[in-house]
Design an enzyme around this catalytic site. Structure first.
Site, mmCIF file in Angstrom:
data_model
loop_
_atom_site.group_PDB
_atom_site.id
_atom_site.type_symbol
_atom_site.label_atom_id
_atom_site.label_comp_id
_atom_site.label_asym_id
_atom_site.label_seq_id
_atom_site.Cartn_x
_atom_site.Cartn_y
_atom_site.Cartn_z
ATOM 1 N N GLY A 13 0.836 -1.198 0.000
ATOM 2 C CA GLY A 13 0.000 0.000 0.000
ATOM 3 C C GLY A 13 0.866 1.242 0.000
ATOM 4 C CB ILE A 14 0.189 4.891 0.161
ATOM 5 C CG1 ILE A 14 -0.597 4.780 -1.156
ATOM 6 C CG2 ILE A 14 1.094 6.128 0.133
ATOM 7 C CD1 ILE A 14 -1.334 6.032 -1.554
ATOM 8 C CG HIS A 15 5.312 1.234 2.145
ATOM 9 N ND1 HIS A 15 6.664 1.276 2.297
ATOM 10 C CD2 HIS A 15 5.077 0.772 0.894
ATOM 11 C CE1 HIS A 15 7.229 0.855 1.168
ATOM 12 N NE2 HIS A 15 6.289 0.546 0.311
ATOM 13 C CB ALA A 16 7.165 5.250 5.477
#
Lengths: 85, 537
Positions: A13-16
Site C-alpha cells: 500500500g502507500i507505505h512510508a
C-alpha cells in the site's frame, strides 16, 4: 479541475517510502492535489495525512487536482502512481 | 543513615549535598512561556538542526545500505516538515503558550496515536517513527538550552550512568564527587574523576530517593553514605582534614625536578581533557602535557569544531604552557566516546570498530581541519602531535602524506608554522609487535595502556562484570612495555606511557627500571608520583 482514479498495486500500500516520494512529487505543482479513498481524504503534500489514510494494496483512490498547472500535474501524477504504487 | 558499597574509582573524601542527575530525555517539563515568538524560533532552529542530523544519517546510510533503505531517514525529515505536525506545534506554542519541548512531545504523542490506532501492523509501527523524530527535536532543544546540570551549590553528583558528553558539561568547580549505579572502573567517567582528583564510585546500588540529602563519598573504602548521623559526619570531616594535610605535604614537591636519587631523569607530564584542566596542570607543576585529548572539542559541541575554533584552543594551550611540551592527540572518537553529529551508527563491536585514526584516514577532511589547526598553532609554543589506534606502518605513512599536503597548503597560503614532533600511541598488540618498524617512522611512542590491556587481555573496558578478570599488572602487558621501550631506544626515539597504568604508583619504579623517558598522568597524580621518583635509588 482534473480527476483520475487509480488502483494501488504495491503490496504494502502507500507505505512510508512511496508516501515520501508522493509528497515530493506533489510539491512540484502549484495545484492543490487531493487524494481520497474510502470516505477519507488528504492533501498529497501532507505526509502524515496521506500515511494516516492507511491505503492498502487494491484500494481504489481518487486524485483530484485543481490549479494553474493542473494539466501538467495530472499527467505526471498518473505516471507517478503507475510507476511507484 | 544509609550505607552503600561501590567500586572505587578514585580516592578522596567528599562531603556535601546529593544531586541525582537523570537523563534529560526522561522528563519533559511543562511550562507556560512569556514570549511565544521566541519559543517558536527555538523550535524552528531545533527542527532545522534535527533535519540536518537526519540528512547526515541519510548520506551515511546511502553508502552503507543503499538508497532504498536509507530513504526512511528522508521520510523522517519529511515528517518534521509536515504541515499538520508543524501547525499543531505552532498552535500549542503561539496560542496555548506552551514551551517547545512540551509542544513537540504532545504533538508527537497525538500523531503517533493516529497510527497506533490503525488496524494494520505496518501503519501501527509508523507511530514509532513519529515518536522518534519528536524525540530528536526534543533532544536538540534540550541541548540548546544548555541548562546547567549543577546549580550554585557544590554537589555530589549521583546518576544511573553518565556519558562522557554529560560529564564534560558539568561545572567542575561545583563537583565534589561522582557516584553511579552502572559504569565500570575504566569508563571515561572514571578517568574524568581521576583527572579532576575527586572521589568517585561506580556500580553503587542507589536510586533517586537520595536527591537533595546530605551525602559522604569515601573513595578510599568505596563507601557512599546517605544522610549520615552526627558521629559519622564528624569522623569524616576529620578524615577529610587529614587528607588535605597530606596534600599539603606534597605541595613541598612543587618546583622540584623529576629525578631519582641516582640521577635518572624522567619527564613527568599531565593528561588533560580540555582547556579548563590547564589550571590543575600548572597548579600541580607538571613539566608538560603528555596527552591532550582533543576529542573533548568534538564531544562538547553539536557540530564539527571549525579550524578557527580548534586553532584558538591549541594556541591558548601552547601559549599558557610556554616552552613546555604539549602533545596533542588527534581525534579519538568512537567506541565509548560517541558524538551524534558524526553519525557513526551502531556497531556490534565498537572497540574494534570505526574509531580514532580510522575515521581520520577515511574522512580526511575532518583530519585535515584538525592538522591545519595544530600546525597553525605550532608557532605559539612547543607542540607535538600524536596519532591514536595505529596498527600498521602503512597507516603512519599515509598520515605523513596527509601532513605533507597540509604543510604545502599552509606554505602556499603563507600561513606560518614550525615542524613539530610526531609520534604515535602504542595501544594495539599489533603496534607492539612491529614497534621496531614503527620506530623508524616516528619521533616518539606513547603507550595507551587502557586500550592495549583491553585488546591484549580480550576484556571489554565497559563491562563491569569483567573487572575481576582485568589485571592491569598482567605479565603480558609488562613484557610488552619492555619491548616497546627497547625498540624505541634502539631507533633513537623516546617512549612514554600516557595510559592509566602510567599513574599506578606501585609500578613507578618498574617503569624507571624499564627505562621509560616519560610518564603522563592525571594532574592530581603528578606530585604523588614525583615523591616516589625522588625517593627511588
Amino acid at each position: 479541475m482534473k480527476t483520475f482514479t487509480y488502483k494501488i498495486t504495491d503490496e504494502q500500500g502507500i507505505h512510508a517510502r512511496p508516501a515520501g516520494m508522493l509528497i515530493k512529487e506533489a510539491k512540484k505543482y502549484q495545484s492543490k492535489i487531493i487524494v481520497s479513498a474510502d470516505e477519507k481524504e488528504a492533501e498529497a503534500t501532507k505526509l502524515i495525512g496521506i500515511m494516516s489514510m492507511g491505503i492498502k494494496c487494491g484500494t481504489e483512490i481518487t486524485v483530484t487536482i485543481e490549479g494553474e498547472d493542473e494539466e501538467l500535474a495530472v499527467t505526471n501524477m498518473q505516471s507517478f502512481f503507475k510507476q511507484y504504487l | 543513615m544509609e550505607k552503600h558499597s561501590g567500586k572505587k574509582v578514585n580516592n578522596g573524601i567528599a562531603i556535601g549535598k546529593i544531586l541525582f542527575y537523570s537523563k534529560s530525555k526522561d522528563k519533559i517539563e511543562t511550562k507556560k512561556v512569556e514570549n511565544p515568538e521566541q519559543e517558536l524560533a527555538r523550535y524552528e532552529v531545533a527542527k532545522e538542526k534535527a533535519i540536518m542530523q537526519l540528512g547526515a544519517l541519510y548520506e551515511k546510510a546511502c553508502k552503507e545500505v543503499g538508497q532504498e533503505n536509507a530513504q526512511i531517514f528522508d521520510v523522517h525529515s519529511m515528517l518534521l516538515e509536515d504541515e499538520d505536525y508543524n501547525d499543531s506545534i505552532h498552535q500549542m506554542i503561539m496560542e496555548e503558550k506552551f514551551n517547545a519541548e512540551y509542544a513537540v512531545a504532545q504533538t508527537g504523542e497525538n500523531f503517533s496515536r493516529i497510527f497506533s490506532e490503525m488496524e494494520d501492523d505496518y501503519f501501527n509501527a509508523r507511530s514509532a517513527d513519529i515518536k522518534d523524530v519528536s524525540q530528536r527535536i526534543i533532544t536538540v532543544l534540550k541541548g540548546y538550552e544548555d541548562e546547567e546540570i549543577i546549580g550554585k551549590e557544590a554537589v555530589i553528583v549521583v546518576a544511573d550512568d553518565l556519558a562522557p558528553s554529560e560529564t564534560v558539561q558539568m561545572d567542575k568547580s561545583k563537583l565534589l564527587a561522582f557516584v553511579t549505579k552502572y559504569g565500570s572502573t575504566n569508563s571515561h567517567t572514571a578517568i574524568l574523576a581521576r583527572t579532576m582528583g575527586i572521589p568517585a564510585l561506580v556500580s553503587t546500588p542507589i536510586n533517586e530517593d537520595c536527591n537533595g540529602l546530605m551525602g559522604i563519598v569515601d573513595g578510599y573504602e568505596g563507601i557512599f553514605i546517605i544522610n549520615p548521623d552526627q558521629e559519622t559526619l564528624e569522623a569524616y570531616k576529620e578524615k577529610q582534614e587529614q587528607d588535605s594535610q597530606e596534600k599539603e605535604l606534597l605541595e613541598g614537591l612543587k618546583g622540584k625536578e623529576d629525578i631519582t636519587l641516582s640521577g635518572q631523569k624522567i619527564n613527568l607530564y599531565a593528561n588533560i581533557g580540555n582547556v579548563d584542566d590547564l589550571k590543575s596542570v600548572l597548579e600541580n607543576d607538571a613539566k608538560g602535557i603528555g596527552l591532550f585529548r582533543s576529542e573533548f572539542l568534538y564531544l562538547e559541541k553539536d557540530t564539527f569544531p571549525t579550524e578557527e575554533e580548534q586553532f584558538n584552543i591549541y594556541k591558548q594551550v601552547a601559549e599558557k604552557m610556554k616552552d613546555k611540551k604539549v602533545i596533542i592527540r588527534t581525534l579519538d572518537i568512537g567506541a565509548d566516546k560517541q558524538v551524534d553529529y558524526l553519525n557513526l551508527g551502531h556497531e556490534d563491536n565498537p572497540a574494534m570498530g570505526y574509531r580514532a585514526i580510522r575515521i581520520c584516514l577515511t574522512q580526511t577532511d575532518i583530519f585535515k581541519t584538525q592538522l591545519r589547526a595544530i600546525f597553525r598553532a605550532s608557532i605559539y609554543g612547543n607542540l607535538s602531535i600524536m596519532y591514536p589506534m595505529i596498527t600498521s606502518v602503512s597507516e603512519v605513512r599515509k598520515i605523513k602524506e596527509i601532513v605533507e599536503e597540509i604543510k604545502e597548503e599552509l606554505t602556499a597560503e603563507q600561513l606560518p608554522f614550525v615542524d613539530v614532533e610526531q609520534g604515535i600511541m602504542i595501544e594495539t598488540p599489533a603496534a607492539v609487535m612491529i614497534s621496531d618498524l614503527l620506530a623508524q617512522e616516528v619521533d616518539f611512542f606513547s603507550v595507551g595502556t587502557n586500550d592495549l590491556t583491553q585488546y591484549t587481555l580480550a576484556i571489554d573496558r565497559q563491562n563491569a562484570k569483567l573487572d575481576c578478570f582485568y589485571d592491569a599488572h598482567h605479565e603480558a602487558i609488562l613484557r610488552m612495555l619492555k619491548l616497546i621501550v627497547d625498540n624505541a631506544h634502539k631507533a633513537g626515539i623516546w617512549a612514554g606511557i600516557c595510559g592509566e597504568l602510567g599513574a599506578d604508583t606501585s609500578l613507578t619504579r618498574t617503569f624507571l627500571e624499564m627505562g621509560f623517558d616519560e610518564l603522563s598522568v592525571s594532574p592530581a597524580k603528578i606530585l604523588p608520583i614525583r615523591k616516589i621518583i625522588r625517593e627511588t635509588k
